[in-house]
Enzyme design. Structure first.
Site, PDB file in Angstrom:
ATOM      1  NE  ARG A  41       1.178  13.128   9.216  1.00 45.71           N
ATOM      2  CZ  ARG A  41       2.464  13.426   9.083  1.00 45.71           C
ATOM      3  NH1 ARG A  41       3.263  13.399  10.128  1.00 45.71           N
ATOM      4  NH2 ARG A  41       2.964  13.778   7.915  1.00 45.71           N
ATOM      5  CG  ASP A  82       0.597  10.404  -2.602  1.00 52.85           C
ATOM      6  OD1 ASP A  82      -0.293  11.266  -2.434  1.00 52.85           O
ATOM      7  OD2 ASP A  82       1.563  10.269  -1.832  1.00 52.85           O
ATOM      8  CD  GLU A  96       5.439   6.838   1.190  1.00 55.43           C
ATOM      9  OE1 GLU A  96       4.536   7.477   1.791  1.00 55.43           O
ATOM     10  OE2 GLU A  96       6.650   6.957   1.468  1.00 55.43           O
TER      11      GLU A  96
END
Length: 564
Positions: free
Chosen positions: A158, A281, A457
């Site tokens: 981030r 993921d 997503e």
């Protein structure tokens, strides 16, 4: 206004970008130098020099044009979210729009998570006044001298990712300076016997919480950021520390090509499941994107990615019995981890998190980048199947079908997709739909899986599908998603909030506006409706927080080159 662009990319002489204070009046900068003999066959543009000017891309056939009304509606949504944060909590890490307050993630103060995460979205949307105030905050207030522990993973994707993307888009050395400072502080997390990073870092104290287990995604979703940081600073150690992690994971990998979600501190996989959702993921996402980032010059990542996708198809890709929906199952090890070989014995679970839906677009992107028969020729839109390898054709078909399955989870009372679903199997009784939210409608507290927390997503995969096909149905999907967010997550007093149950109207809220709503969800929706030249997929790779970084030819010699 269909030729909308936040920058004046008139194709004229490029200026010295580091000396230009207004990024809204010039093209993107050329942050990296390519090998001169390598050019993009479609435009004559050299990979690694930053996105081309408008004159470079306007001559491309079939450039996707903006849907101005829908694009501007998304920009308005960003303003609604940002202005509330700026009024109530400017500079704080996170925002709580119902109580109109901010909060920080570190005990010693915050580091502007929300500000830095949103910089590149403002740049791409052309929000000059909002960006100017945010940049001023970065210049005057941003400090990493905070004596509190911050997540290594979240801070990298981030904050470091946001600074690097802002530098890429503007050439402003302010962002490179802060990125190098933050990289120095975070890099101590790699100083472990195995080379696997610790989970959190005291930024002010420059110490890390090392020695324990780490998730596969936390360890392997730092590489795009540290490699690009190394390239722009010349600090080779940044590259090699992040690269060593991939070497450790490669050595520990399972025969099926998949990765359990937990790594022990010694670099071996711990007794744990396999899934495309939380803690797993982005490992798969970054296998492909590391290969793309360095202009397909590192075949070891292509090999790892190819084996992983073979494992996904062999063990995880599933279909429901009635509607034939494609979903990605989870695996649990059969043995208890104390005796038998749990690494080779698994049982499938018909569960899927919202997070897993990134894979739909990733498979389509991989098919058109990693699995082209002739990488020197431009790929058509949509891609011709005879231009792809067998693996590419398989991945494309699965990506398209999986995205339809993910969109089916939007068939709720709010039109929002839940955090997690379970799929019906042939052993289950017939039902009107092939999935359900476990624990819903049973009274008591609402299940965690019933919420929608502004996640990106599915919107991410829809964006990639739109860019790779030009099929209008994907813009229709994006508008459906955006409309549901507007109807049920937008607060009249400003900001957007998590919905606690996607099947309950009127909705109940949780007092949280996630930073990824500004960085990812609204960015992907905006880019779906914006003109293609705002950001071209052939020149950038997105980190897992949707921060665009350049594709480049590395000047640093990689150490991890052998696939085992």
């Amino acid at each position: 206004m269909d030729d909308y662009s936040p920058f004046d990319r008139g194709g004229g002489e490029k200026t010295d970008q580091t000396k230009t204070s207004n990024p809204f009046k010039r093209p993107y900068p050329p942050p990296l130098k390519p090998k001169p003999q390598e050019t993009d066959a479609g435009t004559g543009w050299a990979p690694g020099t930053g996105p081309p000017t408008l004159s470079d891309v306007s001559s491309r056939p079939n450039t996707l044009k903006a849907d101005a009304a829908k694009r501007d509606a998304v920009v308005d949504a960003f303003r609604h979210a940002w202005s509330a944060y700026e009024k109530d909590a400017f500079g704080d890490d996170e925002y709580h729009p119902i109580s109109h307050r901010g909060s920080n993630l570190g005990s010693g103060g915050g580091i502007g998570y929300t500000v830095v995460d949103a910089l590149d979205t403002m740049l791409l949307m052309g929000l000059e006044s909002e960006y100017t105030r945010a940049r001023t905050w970065v210049q005057e207030k941003l400090s990493f001298e905070r004596h509190g522990y911050f997540s290594m993973f979240e801070t990298t994707i981030r904050v470091l990712g946001g600074l690097l993307s802002a530098f890429f888009l503007t050439g402003d050395d302010l962002y490179k300076h802060h990125a190098a400072d933050l990289g120095d502080r975070l890099a101590v997390a790699f100083d472990t016997p195995s080379g696997l990073p610790g989970s959190s870092v005291n930024l002010g104290g420059r110490t890390a919480m090392n020695g324990g287990a780490v998730s596969i995604s936390e360890a392997t979703t730092l590489q795009l950021e540290f490699r690009y940081l190394a390239e722009i600073t010349g600090r080779v150690a940044f590259w090699h520390k992040a690269e060593k992690v991939m070497k450790v994971v490669n050595k520990a990998r399972l025969p099926n090509g998949l990765a359990p979600i937990t790594l022990n501190s010694n670099g071996e996989f711990a007794h744990s499941g396999i899934r495309m959702g939380s803690n797993g993921d982005s490992y798969y996402e970054y296998l492909l994107k590391q290969y793309i980032q360095t202009n397909r010059t590192e075949p070891v990542y292509l090999q790892m990615y190819g084996d992983a996708m073979q494992g996904v198809h062999a063990h995880l890709v599933s279909k429901t019995p009635a509607q034939g929906l494609t979903y990605i199952a989870e695996l649990l090890p059969l043995a208890d981890g104390k005796g038998g070989d749990w690494r080779s014995s698994w049982v499938s679970q018909p569960k899927q998190e919202h997070l897993a839906c990134f894979l739909a677009g990733s498979l389509m992107l991989g098919a058109t980048t990693a699995h082209r028969l002739d990488s020197s020729s431009p790929i058509s839109r949509p891609p011709r199947m005879d231009a792809l390898t067998g693996a590419g054709q398989r991945d494309w078909a699965t990506g398209v079908a999986f995205l339809e399955g993910c969109m089916d989870t939007h068939k709720t009372k709010t039109g929002l997709s839940p955090e997690g679903v379970n799929f019906r199997t042939p052993a289950d009784p017939p039902s009107e739909r092939d999935w359900y939210i476990k624990g819903a409608n049973k009274g008591g507290s609402l299940p965690y899986d019933a919420r929608y927390m502004l996640r990106p997503e599915i919107a991410e995969s829809v964006f990639l599908a739109w860019r790779l096909t030009g099929d209008a149905r994907y813009r229709s999907y994006a508008w459906d998603i955006f409309s549901a967010i507007e109807a049920h997550c937008r607060l009249p007093g400003g900001g957007y909030a998590t919905v606690r149950d996607v099947n309950q109207v009127p909705v109940e809220y949780e007092d949280k506006q996630e930073t990824f709503f500004l960085s990812e969800t609204l960015k992907y929706l905006f880019l779906t409706f914006a003109d293609e030249n705002v950001l071209d997929l052939s020149e950038v790779v997105f980190n897992t927080e949707a921060h665009p970084l350049p594709i480049f030819n590395p000047s640093i010699q990689p150490l991890f080159t052998k696939y085992s």
